[in-house]
Motif scaffolding. Structure first.
Motif, PDB file in Angstrom:
ATOM      1  N   PRO A   1     -19.333 -21.114  25.085  1.00 26.93           N
ATOM      2  CA  PRO A   1     -18.861 -20.529  26.348  1.00 26.93           C
ATOM      3  C   PRO A   1     -18.665 -21.624  27.403  1.00 26.93           C
ATOM      4  CG  PRO A   1     -20.600 -19.187  25.426  1.00 26.93           C
ATOM      5  CD  PRO A   1     -20.543 -20.451  24.600  1.00 26.93           C
TER       6      PRO A   1
ATOM      7  N   LEU B   1     -19.326 -20.321  34.947  1.00 27.04           N
ATOM      8  CA  LEU B   1     -18.767 -19.308  34.053  1.00 27.04           C
ATOM      9  C   LEU B   1     -19.137 -17.899  34.525  1.00 27.04           C
ATOM     10  CD1 LEU B   1     -17.075 -18.857  31.535  1.00 27.04           C
ATOM     11  CD2 LEU B   1     -19.178 -18.991  30.183  1.00 27.04           C
ATOM     12  N   ALA B   2     -20.365 -17.713  34.994  1.00 27.26           N
ATOM     13  CA  ALA B   2     -20.781 -16.406  35.528  1.00 27.26           C
ATOM     14  C   ALA B   2     -19.940 -16.048  36.756  1.00 27.26           C
ATOM     15  CB  ALA B   2     -22.262 -16.422  35.876  1.00 27.26           C
TER      16      ALA B   2
ATOM     17  N   ALA C   1     -22.925 -22.818  33.024  1.00 28.35           N
ATOM     18  CA  ALA C   1     -23.307 -21.395  32.969  1.00 28.35           C
ATOM     19  C   ALA C   1     -23.081 -20.686  34.302  1.00 28.35           C
ATOM     20  CB  ALA C   1     -24.759 -21.260  32.533  1.00 28.35           C
ATOM     21  N   ASP C   2     -23.427 -21.336  35.423  1.00 27.65           N
ATOM     22  CA  ASP C   2     -23.237 -20.709  36.732  1.00 27.65           C
ATOM     23  C   ASP C   2     -21.759 -20.549  37.064  1.00 27.65           C
ATOM     24  OD1 ASP C   2     -25.975 -20.470  37.146  1.00 27.65           O
ATOM     25  OD2 ASP C   2     -26.124 -22.391  38.227  1.00 27.65           O
TER      26      ASP C   2
ATOM     27  N   ARG D   1     -16.406 -15.090  35.533  1.00 31.46           N
ATOM     28  CA  ARG D   1     -16.391 -13.742  34.948  1.00 31.46           C
ATOM     29  C   ARG D   1     -16.481 -12.673  36.040  1.00 31.46           C
ATOM     30  NH1 ARG D   1     -16.827 -12.435  29.966  1.00 31.46           N
ATOM     31  NH2 ARG D   1     -18.118 -10.628  30.442  1.00 31.46           N
TER      32      ARG D   1
ATOM     33  N   VAL E   1     -14.538 -17.579  27.692  1.00 34.92           N
ATOM     34  CA  VAL E   1     -15.263 -16.885  28.764  1.00 34.92           C
ATOM     35  C   VAL E   1     -16.296 -15.904  28.210  1.00 34.92           C
ATOM     36  CG1 VAL E   1     -13.429 -17.173  30.491  1.00 34.92           C
ATOM     37  CG2 VAL E   1     -13.444 -15.132  29.053  1.00 34.92           C
ATOM     38  N   SER E   2     -16.712 -16.107  26.972  1.00 32.13           N
ATOM     39  CA  SER E   2     -17.695 -15.220  26.348  1.00 32.13           C
ATOM     40  C   SER E   2     -18.999 -15.232  27.126  1.00 32.13           C
ATOM     41  CB  SER E   2     -17.968 -15.655  24.905  1.00 32.13           C
ATOM     42  OG  SER E   2     -16.791 -15.616  24.138  1.00 32.13           O
ATOM     43  N   SER E   3     -19.603 -14.039  27.249  1.00 37.04           N
ATOM     44  CA  SER E   3     -20.876 -13.928  27.957  1.00 37.04           C
ATOM     45  C   SER E   3     -22.056 -13.873  26.999  1.00 37.04           C
ATOM     46  CB  SER E   3     -20.881 -12.690  28.855  1.00 37.04           C
ATOM     47  OG  SER E   3     -20.719 -11.529  28.066  1.00 37.04           O
ATOM     48  N   GLU E   4     -21.758 -13.800  25.720  1.00 38.54           N
ATOM     49  CA  GLU E   4     -22.826 -13.740  24.730  1.00 38.54           C
ATOM     50  C   GLU E   4     -22.412 -14.561  23.520  1.00 38.54           C
ATOM     51  OE1 GLU E   4     -22.068  -9.706  22.295  1.00 38.54           O
ATOM     52  OE2 GLU E   4     -22.386  -9.356  24.433  1.00 38.54           O
TER      53      GLU E   4
ATOM     54  N   GLU F   1     -14.681 -13.680  23.836  1.00 38.68           N
ATOM     55  CA  GLU F   1     -13.740 -13.435  24.929  1.00 38.68           C
ATOM     56  C   GLU F   1     -13.094 -14.743  25.348  1.00 38.68           C
ATOM     57  OE1 GLU F   1     -14.824 -10.623  28.196  1.00 38.68           O
ATOM     58  OE2 GLU F   1     -16.810 -10.812  27.267  1.00 38.68           O
TER      59      GLU F   1
END
Length: 181
Positions: A146, A17-18, A14-15, A21, A120-123, A169
């Motif tokens: 994701p 990927l953030a 998660a980190d 993005r 790369v989806s954020s949701e 995404e």
């Protein structure tokens, strides 16, 4: 070739990927462009970036090179800072989808050998399944997570089913090499 595709369910946490993005979004082309297989329905919004403009993509690049070396063994060109990637946004309100197709080029002195995609989806989203066709339709559920990465030979027919809720995404790298022999 021992595998038809390789999927890493948690290639980016998660980190990571953030961070990816945050690095990616400002480096996308300002205007969407059309890209897609001829005579194929595609309702995603596509923008471009270059590999060298997004530093957090080095991990993606290295994973793709490693998978090719250890699984597919295709003769590919070096991935460099000018390698283009496609950011595709599939939105619920557009019923974002991409019908059956293969990835390739015409009238070029090279061929696309591998398609490498990172989610790369954020949701979370519903629908938008990546499917392959090999004697029948195969739905690849693991790629809906994701941070997951999938790499497959570009000649395998594939599609993205319509997104029914949320936004999907992805970032796609087309890995090319000398023409098939």
């Amino acid at each position: 070739m021992k595998h038809d595709w390789i999927c890493l369910k948690t290639a980016y946490d998660a980190d990571e990927l953030a961070d990816l993005r945050a690095d990616l979004i400002p480096n996308l082309s300002p205007e969407p462009v059309f890209s897609g297989a001829e005579n194929t329905k595609k309702t995603s919004i596509v923008k471009y970036c270059e590999l060298g403009s997004v530093k957090s993509l080095n991990k993606f690049k290295n994973i793709v090179i490693d998978i090719n070396s250890n699984v597919f063994g295709f003769d590919i060109f070096n991935l460099n800072e000018y390698t283009q990637l496609h950011h595709a946004l599939y939105r619920q309100e557009l019923k974002g989808e991409y019908d059956w197709h293969t990835d390739g080029v015409k009238h070029e002195p090279f061929d696309i050998k591998l398609t490498a995609i990172i989610n790369v989806s954020s949701e979370t989203f519903e629908g938008g399944e990546l499917c392959f066709f090999q004697n029948n339709e195969i739905v690849h559920h693991n790629f809906s997570l994701p941070g997951s990465i999938i790499v497959f030979p570009s000649y395998i027919p594939h599609c993205v089913k319509p997104v029914t809720k949320g936004k999907r995404e992805t970032l796609t790298m087309f890995v090319s090499g000398p023409t098939w022999k």
